[in-house]
Design a protein around this motif. Structure first.
Motif, mmCIF file in Angstrom:
data_model
loop_
_atom_site.group_PDB
_atom_site.id
_atom_site.type_symbol
_atom_site.label_atom_id
_atom_site.label_comp_id
_atom_site.label_asym_id
_atom_site.label_seq_id
_atom_site.Cartn_x
_atom_site.Cartn_y
_atom_site.Cartn_z
ATOM 1 N N VAL A 192 42.257 54.196 33.716
ATOM 2 C CA VAL A 192 43.019 53.456 34.706
ATOM 3 C C VAL A 192 42.772 54.144 36.303
ATOM 4 C CG1 VAL A 192 45.145 52.858 35.331
ATOM 5 C CG2 VAL A 192 44.629 53.133 33.016
ATOM 6 N N HIS A 193 42.314 53.335 36.988
ATOM 7 C CA HIS A 193 42.362 53.484 38.534
ATOM 8 C C HIS A 193 43.088 53.085 39.342
ATOM 9 C CE1 HIS A 193 37.944 54.772 37.603
ATOM 10 N NE2 HIS A 193 38.121 53.904 36.483
ATOM 11 N N THR A 194 43.883 53.849 40.225
ATOM 12 C CA THR A 194 45.051 53.159 40.969
ATOM 13 C C THR A 194 44.518 53.296 42.290
ATOM 14 O OG1 THR A 194 46.291 55.288 41.182
ATOM 15 C CG2 THR A 194 46.884 53.599 39.563
ATOM 16 N N GLY A 195 45.141 52.641 43.301
ATOM 17 C CA GLY A 195 44.987 52.829 44.751
ATOM 18 C C GLY A 195 43.986 51.997 45.300
ATOM 19 N N MET A 196 43.492 50.993 44.392
ATOM 20 C CA MET A 196 42.336 50.053 44.916
ATOM 21 C C MET A 196 42.816 48.702 45.140
ATOM 22 S SD MET A 196 39.528 51.479 42.016
ATOM 23 C CE MET A 196 38.177 51.092 42.902
ATOM 24 N N LYS A 197 43.830 48.647 46.070
ATOM 25 C CA LYS A 197 44.615 47.417 46.447
ATOM 26 C C LYS A 197 43.686 46.738 47.140
ATOM 27 C CE LYS A 197 48.884 45.806 48.177
ATOM 28 N NZ LYS A 197 50.259 45.810 47.643
ATOM 29 N N GLY A 198 43.634 45.318 46.933
ATOM 30 C CA GLY A 198 42.723 44.476 47.577
ATOM 31 C C GLY A 198 41.253 44.422 47.149
ATOM 32 N N ILE A 199 41.122 44.878 45.886
ATOM 33 C CA ILE A 199 39.655 45.093 45.335
ATOM 34 C C ILE A 199 39.113 43.770 45.157
ATOM 35 C CG2 ILE A 199 40.160 45.569 43.181
ATOM 36 C CD1 ILE A 199 37.691 47.151 42.748
ATOM 37 N N THR A 200 37.944 43.415 45.482
ATOM 38 C CA THR A 200 37.147 42.270 45.309
ATOM 39 C C THR A 200 36.360 42.178 44.204
ATOM 40 O OG1 THR A 200 35.371 42.457 46.584
ATOM 41 C CG2 THR A 200 37.121 41.648 47.648
ATOM 42 N N SER A 201 36.142 41.044 43.461
ATOM 43 C CA SER A 201 35.314 40.868 42.293
ATOM 44 C C SER A 201 33.842 41.564 42.462
ATOM 45 C CB SER A 201 35.166 39.373 41.798
ATOM 46 O OG SER A 201 34.770 38.541 42.757
ATOM 47 N N GLU A 202 33.518 41.318 43.776
ATOM 48 C CA GLU A 202 32.356 42.008 44.226
ATOM 49 C C GLU A 202 32.419 43.305 44.258
ATOM 50 O OE1 GLU A 202 33.746 39.469 45.951
ATOM 51 O OE2 GLU A 202 32.428 37.893 45.512
ATOM 52 N N GLN A 203 33.290 43.898 44.715
ATOM 53 C CA GLN A 203 33.395 45.590 44.792
ATOM 54 C C GLN A 203 33.676 46.062 43.339
ATOM 55 O OE1 GLN A 203 36.934 45.258 47.349
ATOM 56 N NE2 GLN A 203 35.730 46.212 49.061
ATOM 57 N N LEU A 204 34.196 45.208 42.444
ATOM 58 C CA LEU A 204 34.532 45.615 40.997
ATOM 59 C C LEU A 204 33.239 45.893 40.425
ATOM 60 C CD1 LEU A 204 36.264 46.396 38.713
ATOM 61 C CD2 LEU A 204 36.560 43.798 38.375
ATOM 62 N N MET A 205 32.285 44.657 40.702
ATOM 63 C CA MET A 205 30.957 44.521 40.054
ATOM 64 C C MET A 205 30.118 45.786 40.643
ATOM 65 S SD MET A 205 29.031 43.332 37.981
ATOM 66 C CE MET A 205 29.543 41.930 37.426
ATOM 67 N N ALA A 206 30.246 46.155 41.830
ATOM 68 C CA ALA A 206 29.202 47.017 42.470
ATOM 69 C C ALA A 206 29.890 48.544 41.900
ATOM 70 C CB ALA A 206 29.596 47.404 43.923
ATOM 71 N N ALA A 207 31.189 48.701 41.801
ATOM 72 C CA ALA A 207 31.586 50.080 40.981
ATOM 73 C C ALA A 207 31.104 49.950 39.554
ATOM 74 C CB ALA A 207 33.170 50.158 41.084
ATOM 75 N N HIS A 208 31.073 48.815 38.891
ATOM 76 C CA HIS A 208 30.819 49.022 37.382
ATOM 77 C C HIS A 208 29.269 49.133 37.332
ATOM 78 C CE1 HIS A 208 31.207 47.848 33.278
ATOM 79 N NE2 HIS A 208 30.043 46.888 33.314
ATOM 80 N N LYS A 209 28.599 48.476 38.291
ATOM 81 C CA LYS A 209 26.927 48.812 38.146
ATOM 82 C C LYS A 209 26.820 50.239 38.475
ATOM 83 C CE LYS A 209 25.615 44.008 39.233
ATOM 84 N NZ LYS A 209 24.533 43.175 40.123
ATOM 85 N N ALA A 210 27.521 50.658 39.531
ATOM 86 C CA ALA A 210 27.197 52.421 39.568
ATOM 87 C C ALA A 210 27.286 53.256 38.306
ATOM 88 C CB ALA A 210 28.095 52.526 40.782
ATOM 89 N N ASP A 211 28.271 52.669 37.857
ATOM 90 C CA ASP A 211 28.654 53.465 36.409
ATOM 91 C C ASP A 211 27.343 53.043 35.466
ATOM 92 O OD1 ASP A 211 31.113 54.435 37.282
ATOM 93 O OD2 ASP A 211 32.261 52.867 36.516
ATOM 94 N N LEU A 212 26.987 51.905 35.357
ATOM 95 C CA LEU A 212 26.187 51.669 34.422
ATOM 96 C C LEU A 212 24.721 52.184 34.685
ATOM 97 C CD1 LEU A 212 26.600 47.850 33.877
ATOM 98 C CD2 LEU A 212 27.288 49.477 32.627
ATOM 99 N N ALA A 213 24.561 52.627 36.063
ATOM 100 C CA ALA A 213 23.320 53.130 36.510
ATOM 101 C C ALA A 213 22.887 54.307 35.895
ATOM 102 C CB ALA A 213 23.062 53.150 37.892
#
Length: 83
Positions: free
Chosen positions: A7-28
Motif C-alpha cells: 500500500v502506498h499513500t500520499g499519491m492523490k491525483g495519480i493518473t493511469s499514465e503515472q500508475l503505469m509508469a511507476a509499474h513499468k519502473a518496478d517491472l524493469a
C-alpha cells in the motif's frame, strides 16, 4: 514464492499514465530481487495505490519500490487467495 499486497499513500491525483509508469519502473528491475509485480490499482481521490506481487520476501519488494522512487507505506503478506 510468497504473495504480497503493498500500500502506498500520499499519491492523490495519480493518473493511469503515472500508475503505469511507476509499474513499468518496478517491472524493469524486479528480477534483480527475484520479485514479480503482478498488478497495480489506484484511487486518485484518496491517493492510495495497491500493488500485488510475488517474491522471496517483503524486504525484496520494499527494495524495488524504494529504488524506483515510490516506497510502500506497508507490505502485507497474502497467505490465502481465491480467484
Amino acid at each position: 514464492m510468497a504473495t504480497f499486497m503493498d500500500v502506498h499513500t500520499g499519491m492523490k491525483g495519480i493518473t493511469s499514465e503515472q500508475l503505469m509508469a511507476a509499474h513499468k519502473a518496478d517491472l524493469a528491475i524486479e528480477k534483480e530481487e527475484g520479485v514479480h509485480f503482478k498488478q497495480a490499482w489506484a484511487d486518485p481521490e484518496s491517493g492510495t495505490v495497491y500493488c500485488l506481487s510475488e517474491g522471496p520476501s517483503a524486504d525484496a519488494v520494499r527494495r524495488i519500490h524504494e529504488r524506483t522512487g515510490h516506497p510502500a507505506d506497508s507490505i502485507l503478506p497474502v497467505p490465502v487467495m481465491v480467484s
